[in-house]
Design an enzyme around this catalytic site. Structure first.
Site, PDB file in Angstrom:
ATOM      1  CG  ASP A   1      -0.350  -0.558   2.458  1.00 24.28           C
ATOM      2  OD1 ASP A   1       0.896  -0.635   2.522  1.00 24.28           O
ATOM      3  OD2 ASP A   1      -1.085  -0.899   3.392  1.00 24.28           O
TER       4      ASP A   1
ATOM      5  CD  GLU B   1      -3.692   3.947   7.053  1.00 21.26           C
ATOM      6  OE1 GLU B   1      -4.723   3.820   7.729  1.00 21.26           O
ATOM      7  OE2 GLU B   1      -2.608   3.418   7.349  1.00 21.26           O
TER       8      GLU B   1
END
Ligand SMILES: CC(=O)N[C@@H](CCC[C@H](N)C(=O)O)C(=O)O
Length: 375
Positions: free
Chosen positions: A69, A128
Site C-alpha cells: 500500500d 487508509e
C-alpha cells in the site's frame, strides 16, 4: 545495470506522504525507479495513482501476486528523523514507506533474476481510506494480470526486527468507518433555553456509544467502537448548533457488524429525540476481514522456519483493518506482520520502523517466490 537502493528509496518515500488517491508524487517517484530497471521481462501499468508490475516467469506454472500500500496519514510527524515528512500535516505513520521499499526490492531482484513463475507486484493506493483494494481488484488493469495467489505484509512495531507474526485464519478485523452529524440550534451561551446545544448532545452520544460493546456484544466476540474525532462549536460563549463525530467500528465476526450498526442507529435516533436535533449517519468505507488461507499460511510458516529466514511467531488476531482483506476474499493468500522494533504504535506521530526490517522481508520473500514455496 542499475539497482534500486531500497533504504534510500524508503527514506525518499518517507519524505513525501500523500493521502489516499492523491499519491501523485509517490507514483512518479516509484515509476522513476521502476523505469530504470531492465525491462526484458517486465511490464508496468498504472491504475489511478497505483502501479501494477508484471514480471514474466521463465517457466510459468502460476501467476503469483504481491501487494503493498502506498498512502500516508493526516498526522503531523514528530519523529525528528533527518528524512521527516516535507508534506505539512502528513506522515507515513503506518509503515507504507517501508512496504513500498520492500515491493521495490522484490521487483528489482526479479527484474535482474527472472523468476520461474509470473509475478505481479501491486502498489495499491488509499489503504487508509477510502479504500483502494476493492476498485483496484475490479479494474481492467488488475484483471488483465490477475494472480492465482496473493501475499502482503504489514510492519508491526511490537515485534523485533528479524521476527514475523502470522496466523492461519482470521488475522485482521472487519471494519467500518463511522461519521455522525447532529444538527440543532446554536445561540448565546447565556440563553441555553433558546438554543439546542450540540456539544451536550455530542458528549451524550460519545458516552452512550460505549455501552454497545459493553452491553450488546457477546464478551467472547471481539468488537471495538472508537470515536477518534469530535468536532463542535466555534467559541467559548456560543452554544454550538452542530456536532460531528468521526470514528471506526471493528468486529472479528462479520455477523457482528450489522448488529452494532443497528444499535448505533437506535442510539443516534434516541439522541435526536432527546435533544430535538436532526441526525445523519454515514458508514464511509467498510473493509472485509483479513483471512489467511490456512494451508498456504502453515506451509509459509514451515518454509521460513526450516530455512531459518526469520523467527516465526504465531500471533493472535488483531482489531486493525486492511483492505487487502478484499484481495484475500477472492484470491487465496495471506498477510503477515513484519517486526519493525519501534516503541510507538501504528498511527503515532513518532512511529518510525527500524528499516533493517526491509532486509528481513526480502530475505524471506525472495526465496519464497524464487523456490515457489507457495506450491
Ligand atoms: C493497519 C491499519 O492501521 N489499518 C487501518 C485501516 C483503516 C480502515 C478504515 N479507514 C477505518 O478507519 O475504519 C486501521 O485503522 O486499522
Amino acid at each position: 545495470m542499475s539497482r534500486i537502493d531500497v533504504h534510500a528509496a524508503r527514506r525518499a518515500l518517507h519524505r513525501i506522504p500523500e493521502l489516499g488517491f492523491q499519491e501523485y508524487e509517490t507514483q512518479a517517484y516509484l515509476l522513476s525507479l521502476l523505469n530504470g530497471l531492465p525491462m526484458e521481462h517486465l511490464s508496468i501499468a498504472t491504475w489511478r495513482t497505483g502501479i501494477i508490475v508484471h514480471i514474466r516467469g521463465s517457466e510459468p506454472t502460476a501467476r503469483i501476486g504481491y501487494r503493498c500500500d502506498i498512502d500516508g496519514l493526516p498526522i503531523r510527524e514528530e519523529t525528528g528523523c533527518d528524512f521527516a515528512s516535507t508534506h505539512d500535516g502528513m506522515m507515513h505513520a503506518c509503515g507504507h514507506d517501508v512496504h513500498m521499499a520492500i515491493a521495490l526490492g522484490l521487483v528489482d531482484h526479479f527484474a535482474h533474476v527472472q523468476p520461474k513463475d509470473d509475478l505481479v507486484v501491486v502498489f495499491q493506493p488509499a489503504e487508509e481510506g477510502p479504500g483502494g483494494a476493492q476498485p483496484m481488484l475490479a479494474s481492467t488493469a488488475f484483471q488483465a494480470v490477475r494472480p492465482e495467489k496473493i501475499f502482503a505484509l504489514h510492519v508491526q512495531p511490537d515485534l523485533p526486527v528479524g521476527e514475523i507474526g502470522i496466523r492461519p485464519g482470521i488475522l485482521f478485523a472487519n471494519t467500518s468507518e463511522l461519521f455522525i452529524d447532529l444538527v440543532g440550534q446554536g445561540g448565546h451561551a447565556a440563553y441555553p433555553h433558546r438554543a439546542n446545544d450540540m456539544v451536550v448532545a455530542g458528549a451524550h452520544l460519545v458516552t452512550a456509544l460505549q455501552s454497545i460493546v459493553a452491553r450488546n456484544v457477546d464478551p467472547l466476540d471481539a468488537a471495538v467502537i472508537t470515536i477518534g474525532r469530535l468536532e463542535s462549536g466555534t467559541k467559548q460563549n456560543i452554544i454550538a448548533g452542530k456536532a460531528r463525530l468521526e470514528g471506526t467500528i471493528r468486529t472479528l465476526a462479520a455477523a457482528t457488524m450489522p448488529r452494532i450498526k443497528q444499535r448505533i442507529e437506535a442510539l443516534v435516533a434516541g439522541i435526536g429525540e432527546m435533544f430535538g436535533c436532526a441526525t445523519e449517519i454515514d458508514y464511509g468505507a467498510n473493509y472485509y476481514q483479513v483471512f489467511n488461507d490456512e494451508e498456504l499460511t502453515q506451509s509459509f510458516m514451515d518454509f521460513v522456519s526450516k530455512r531459518d529466514l526469520a523467527v516465526v511467531r504465531e500471533v493472535p488476531a488483531a482489531m486493525t483493518g486492511e483492505d487487502f482483506g478484499y484481495f484475500l476474499k477472492e484470491i487465496p493468500g495471506f498477510l503477515f506482520w513484519l517486526g519493525a522494533s519501534t516503541p510507538y504504535g501504528l498511527h503515532h506521530e513518532k512511529m518510525l520502523p527500524d528499516e533493517r526490517c526491509i532486509d528481513t522481508a526480502l530475505r524471506v520473500l525472495i526465496p519464497y517466490f524464487s523456490e515457489r514455496g507457495y506450491r
